[in-house]
Enzyme design. Sequence first.
Site, short mmCIF file in Angstrom:
data_model
loop_
_atom_site.label_atom_id
_atom_site.label_comp_id
_atom_site.label_asym_id
_atom_site.label_seq_id
_atom_site.Cartn_x
_atom_site.Cartn_y
_atom_site.Cartn_z
N ARG A 142 30.17 8.18 3.61
CA ARG A 142 29.47 8.56 2.32
C ARG A 142 29.00 8.01 1.60
NH1 ARG A 142 33.61 5.65 -1.09
NH2 ARG A 142 32.03 4.71 -1.91
N GLU A 161 23.22 4.33 -1.58
CA GLU A 161 23.89 3.30 -0.48
C GLU A 161 24.18 4.32 0.75
OE1 GLU A 161 26.51 -0.01 -0.62
OE2 GLU A 161 28.14 0.90 -1.17
N ASN A 163 27.75 3.96 3.49
CA ASN A 163 29.36 3.74 3.67
C ASN A 163 29.15 4.53 5.34
OD1 ASN A 163 29.78 1.90 0.99
ND2 ASN A 163 29.13 4.71 0.79
N SER A 168 35.91 5.01 0.91
CA SER A 168 37.78 4.95 0.45
C SER A 168 37.20 6.46 -1.09
CB SER A 168 37.88 3.98 -0.31
OG SER A 168 37.24 3.57 -1.36
N LYS A 338 22.74 -3.41 4.72
CA LYS A 338 21.73 -2.49 3.97
C LYS A 338 20.02 -2.93 4.64
CE LYS A 338 24.92 -2.29 0.62
NZ LYS A 338 25.46 -2.61 1.15
N LYS A 399 19.99 -6.90 -2.70
CA LYS A 399 21.47 -6.84 -1.71
C LYS A 399 21.65 -7.12 -0.55
CE LYS A 399 21.62 -2.49 -3.76
NZ LYS A 399 22.08 -0.01 -3.38
N GLU A 403 29.76 -5.35 1.96
CA GLU A 403 30.44 -3.76 1.13
C GLU A 403 31.25 -4.36 0.54
OE1 GLU A 403 29.11 -1.38 1.90
OE2 GLU A 403 28.17 -1.60 3.07
N GLY A 404 32.29 -3.15 -0.73
CA GLY A 404 32.94 -3.58 -1.46
C GLY A 404 32.85 -3.84 -2.80
N ARG A 509 32.38 8.32 -9.47
CA ARG A 509 32.46 6.80 -10.05
C ARG A 509 31.40 7.22 -11.68
NH1 ARG A 509 32.00 3.13 -5.25
NH2 ARG A 509 30.52 4.05 -5.06
#
Length: 534
Positions: A142, A161, A163, A168, A338, A399, A403-404, A509
């Site tokens: 993604r 970024e 992924n 998800s 990153k 950064k 992740e998350g 989002r």
Amino acid sequence: MSASLPSWPPTLTSLQREELHKSATTWALSHGLCYLPPSTSDRPSNSTSSPPVATIHAPISLIPTPFPRSLFHSAQSLQSVYNTLYSRVALDTEFLDRYMGCESEEGVGKVDSFTGKLWQGWKTVREEGGYERQSLHLGLFRSDYLLHTSPDQALSIKQVEFNTISSSFGPLSERIAALHRHLAASCSYYDISPLLNDDRFPENETTKGLVQGLASAHGAYGVPSARILFVVQSKERNMFDQKWLEYELLERHSIKVIRRSLDELATQACVDPNTYSLLVSNTDSPNSPPIEISTIYFRACYTPNDFPTLSHYETRFLLERSRAIKCPSLPLQLAGGKKIQEVLTRPGVLEQFLPDVGHDSLEQLRATFMGMYSLDLDETNDSSSFPKTRANHLNLVLKPQREGGGNNVYKEDIPAFLDSLSAVSSSSSPVSESKAWIAMEIIHTPPGIGGYLVRSPPPGSSQEEIEAGKGGAQAEIISELGIFGYSLFGLVEGKKTIKGEETVGWLVRTKGKESNEGGVATGFSVLDSLVLID
């Protein structure tokens, strides 16, 4: 030139907001747009075998967010190039060793223990010949974007970024888009805006596309009776997003899925010493033979919290040693760091990986990059004070290799963070600590866009608090667009090959503008969809 954005959101009365809220949350619960409640944390750690006893609707927006149609299609058209790029990065051992390893001066694995452990496990597996047993890798990707404004340029998209692990919310993004279509069909959004019509709501079939990627890997493994293993966190609240993939695999492709946590796999998984097949105990039928795994889909293992002990890392490396196809493999997970995102912005690096891609496509890709650099590459080479970063801190985000959500350092908080690096004891110098971080220019999102954000009331909320939440919270917002893709790739007869790749769907989002972070699962954002503006 891209379209200008309208004033948003259209005005709703209090009664209209309450009715939309009731209709939206009822539809969400009826159609699996759901989460497990926070009380999930009280469930046993072996939660993959513990049935859910309650559910709540996922955080959602009441109305979709405007987005220029041309930029939406640009993001979609770039995904195929991104799929190819990261597939090739994952197959370049020398490149990943240099920037993510523990033995190179530039390698972040030297100072970031989580990255270092993953890299060391990958190095061990490849030295054992693990990638000769299974040369194929699967990526469910993604690429995330924000709209960017600048005084001298048209509205554009900039990549936040890329992924490569646990990308998800594909199935739930499909359901929030369907929810907004339902509201438009059922009440026409009370005719508050001519833009809220079906022609401007893009189709979203993300679930089918992601499942096609998993099914392609299963087919390439070549054992129809094998199953796909979902490696999940033991107290996963976002279970329904994963379950829709499981249902689609069974109903559309007749492929069965099993779910296991690392804790469970530590005692239930083994690798056959002759065939290198991954075998997992059939806990539903203990007297039956173990289950052979064709594809391992990781919805865990992207955070140090998933590895509380060294034995958890050993379980992860056991899976890597098998001939099952990994999604992602360790090198593909490392490719999503990153540090790699930053290195790809350097002159000539894209050309290194994409020599067969035309100049125009490369420039379109490069146009999505914000300025980035490593903290240890500060212009003055004076990492004890980081003068370049300090001088520009209000236009930067720092950064780490994580992740998350919830890991970054923004703007005003940067000087104090740099002070903490400079205060590190001599046993771990600020120069070494800084290698694990990159600095990225802030993406400036368009002002004046608002929305209505709805979250399920937390457990124990009073009736007064529940009443106050009716209609959602109106806020100025920032919306992040994610484009999904998959790639099945590897070494075929000694040649680096992409067997198949596709662009498969999208996600939005949305968060309040006051929030820097953007994760839905971490409580910052809500799920949203788009109304396309010409």
